[in-house]
Design an enzyme around this catalytic site. Sequence first.
Site, short mmCIF file in Angstrom:
data_model
loop_
_atom_site.label_atom_id
_atom_site.label_comp_id
_atom_site.label_asym_id
_atom_site.label_seq_id
_atom_site.Cartn_x
_atom_site.Cartn_y
_atom_site.Cartn_z
N LYS A 51 0.85 -1.20 0.00
CA LYS A 51 0.00 0.00 0.00
C LYS A 51 0.88 1.25 0.00
CE LYS A 51 -3.80 -2.48 2.08
NZ LYS A 51 -4.54 -2.91 3.25
N GLN B 71 -4.87 -1.59 9.41
CA GLN B 71 -4.68 -2.90 8.78
C GLN B 71 -5.30 -4.00 9.65
OE1 GLN B 71 -3.34 -3.50 5.65
NE2 GLN B 71 -4.00 -5.61 6.02
N ASP C 286 -11.08 2.50 3.53
CA ASP C 286 -11.32 1.06 3.35
C ASP C 286 -12.81 0.77 3.15
OD1 ASP C 286 -9.24 -0.72 3.13
OD2 ASP C 286 -8.85 -0.85 5.29
#
Length: 283
Positions: A52, A96, A119
């Site tokens: 990422k 995460q 997200d």
Amino acid sequence: MAQLINGKEISSQIKEEVKAQVTELAGQGISVCLAVIQVGDDPASSVYVRNKKKACEYVGIKSISYELPESTSEEDLIVLVRQLNERQDVNGILVQLPLPKHMDEDHVLLSIDPKKDVDGFHPQSVGALSIGLPGFVSCTPAGIIQLLKRSGIAIEGKHCVIVGRSNIVGKPMALLMLRENATVTVTHSKTKDLAAYTRQADILIVAMGKRQFITSEYVKEGAVVIDVGMHRDENNKLCGDVDFVDVSPKCSAITPVPGGVGPMTIAMLMYNCVASVSLQSRK
Ligand code: NAP
């Protein structure tokens, strides 16, 4: 011969488009910044976080990373998220997953400002998607819509069968396909006679986390098959939830693993980071 849906190529196109938008924003004096938080040192998570950050660097998005020890308390993590919520220079916040067992993921995700939820996991983002309001869409399902559209596959009026109902793939996928005017069936581990449903699919999307489970008996002749699964086979080679060799001769188009859905997730994260700028400018 089935059309191979090329996620590598389509994700590169999207990253190039995002890169151009980031350059344009920079010209207006606007920078885009993603904060990435990892708790603990799970090796798979470290690889995802590294990829990422690399993608951010490529498209010109600034990334700030926080690598917190496994022993971090949920309270301290939420304090950090709240600080990032307040920072004007941070557009997106990504925690995460999975988090260590002593933390409640739902609590942590709820603490993210929905306007920075790149997200798309916050309940407000999911709610917005379900009633058609602007908001972030979970990256993997959003990437699948792009794969289909950019491969010239029509969605409207098609029967889409989804295998799996997880919050990050199956459910948002169903909402997105509905938004695209498909007729949607969602199946799961308690579905009786799974093949009876999957064999009706014009578009079959498989996100069940079961290595090479879907064989040709589950697929209608000429169907489009999207494989979200990610596994290692007995030779340590990447493979999906679909038995590609068995299924591909039967379908009209299929995603390979690797090189199908996988690369799209990070490309859509970059897309969401840029989208966050205009979402944050709304009152
Ligand atoms: P998950 O949370 O484990 O959900 C799996 C879903 O499949 C559940 O809804 C489960 O039903 C259903 N299921 C399991 N066995 C089934 C069966 N025999 N018949 C019908 N349905 C069944 O998994 P996920 O997070 O959605 O991920 C799915 C796969 O995609 C995994 O391999 C994951 O690694 C991969 N993935 C890839 C990406 C990417 O970027 N390529 C992103 C996310 C996930 P119940 O709800 O009844 O338990």
